[in-house]
Design a protein around this motif. Structure first.
Motif, PDB file in Angstrom:
ATOM      1  N   SER A  43       3.461   4.991   3.313  1.00  0.00           N
ATOM      2  CA  SER A  43       2.115   5.267   2.810  1.00  0.00           C
ATOM      3  C   SER A  43       2.203   6.365   1.759  1.00  0.00           C
ATOM      4  O   SER A  43       3.141   7.164   1.756  1.00  0.00           O
ATOM      5  CB  SER A  43       1.181   5.708   3.947  1.00  0.00           C
ATOM      6  N   THR A 140      -3.310   3.169   2.165  1.00  0.00           N
ATOM      7  CA  THR A 140      -2.313   3.158   1.093  1.00  0.00           C
ATOM      8  C   THR A 140      -0.974   2.594   1.575  1.00  0.00           C
ATOM      9  O   THR A 140       0.022   2.707   0.872  1.00  0.00           O
ATOM     10  CB  THR A 140      -2.075   4.573   0.533  1.00  0.00           C
ATOM     11  N   LEU A 141      -0.956   1.988   2.768  1.00  0.00           N
ATOM     12  CA  LEU A 141       0.291   1.457   3.300  1.00  0.00           C
ATOM     13  C   LEU A 141       0.851   0.388   2.361  1.00  0.00           C
ATOM     14  O   LEU A 141       0.123  -0.485   1.880  1.00  0.00           O
ATOM     15  CB  LEU A 141       0.049   0.855   4.681  1.00  0.00           C
ATOM     16  N   VAL A 206      -1.970   3.433   9.371  1.00  0.00           N
ATOM     17  CA  VAL A 206      -0.994   4.318   8.751  1.00  0.00           C
ATOM     18  C   VAL A 206       0.117   4.655   9.747  1.00  0.00           C
ATOM     19  O   VAL A 206       1.205   5.071   9.363  1.00  0.00           O
ATOM     20  CB  VAL A 206      -1.680   5.604   8.241  1.00  0.00           C
ATOM     21  N   ALA A 209       3.584   3.497   9.137  1.00  0.00           N
ATOM     22  CA  ALA A 209       4.419   4.117   8.103  1.00  0.00           C
ATOM     23  C   ALA A 209       5.751   4.552   8.685  1.00  0.00           C
ATOM     24  O   ALA A 209       5.811   5.197   9.732  1.00  0.00           O
ATOM     25  CB  ALA A 209       3.697   5.309   7.481  1.00  0.00           C
TER      26      ALA A 209
END
Length: 243
Positions: A43, A140-141, A206, A209
């Protein structure tokens, strides 16, 4: 007459077989799937850092803590703040921090996410220009992966191409290749580092991640069928194709 019919049948069968074989060869040339040497979900992150030395007065986070934008993360007591405030070298409030009194920096989250790393504890001394924590940003992964690649296949890579990923929870996602560059060799094979994203993946937890995954990159050729046929026929008559 019967002989001619048999010859015609054999000839038509050969033609059909040749067309089918040629189509199969062309399809194989047009689309090839390459497995990743290594693939990881990551991420985007932001760092919580300080330009001023001081002691951690309070802290409400640890690795794995979910945070929301504006949430207080920690307080740093610094004896060097007052001089900077008096000389206007420090704005009393900015992105991700605010000053309380004349010696306390309060750090806040600049975006929703999950804390990845924390480099200090309550009472710890933090030197100036240090990173105290790192936060993974929600939504945002994305995938970062290395693929073995020769020069011919590298030329067939394209931004927007498909990257199939097997997620840690067993589901499959198809991501879009957004960027790539040549990486370091692995076991003597040239590698290409790929970044792939998709809105549906960005919304995944997330917490994924850092998780290793299986990934396959689809390569596409630029050569149209007519050009491919001409090149293949040319090889039958002239070594290396038509001159």
């Amino acid at each position: 007459m019967k002989f001619l019919r048999i010859c015609g049948f054999i000839l038509s069968s050969v033609i059909v077989l040749a067309v089918a074989l040629g189509g199969l060869m062309y399809a194989n040339q047009r689309a090839v799937s390459v497995g990743a040497s290594e693939a990881t979900l990551v991420s985007d992150t932001y760092s919580v850092g300080t330009a001023y030395a001081g002691f951690v007065a309070s802290m409400s986070i640890q690795p794995g803590t979910p945070v929301v934008k504006g949430q207080e993360l920690l307080r740093l007591q610094s004896s060097t703040l007052q001089q900077s405030l008096q000389t206007s070298r420090l704005n009393p409030e900015g992105v991700g921090y605010r000053v309380e009194g004349d010696d306390v920096l309060v750090f806040t989250a600049v975006a929703d996410g999950i804390v990845r790393d924390v480099e200090a504890n309550i009472g710890s001394f933090v030197p100036g220009n240090s990173i105290i924590a790192v936060v993974g940003i929600s939504n945002t992964l994305h995938l970062e992966a290395s693929f073995p690649m020769n020069a011919r296949d590298y030329a067939r890579m394209q931004v927007g191409g498909d990257v199939d990923v097997r997620m840690p929870d067993g589901t499959s996602r198809t991501l879009a290749l957004t960027e790539f560059h040549v990486g370091e060799e692995r076991d003597g094979q040239p590698q290409v580092v790929v970044v792939a994203r998709d809105e549906s993946l960005g919304g995944a937890s997330v917490a994924f991640a850092g998780a290793p995954v299986a990934a396959a990159l689809e390569l596409r050729g630029d050569e149209d069928l007519g050009s491919w046929v001409v090149r293949q026929v040319g090889k039958l008559f002239v070594p290396g194709g038509f001159r």
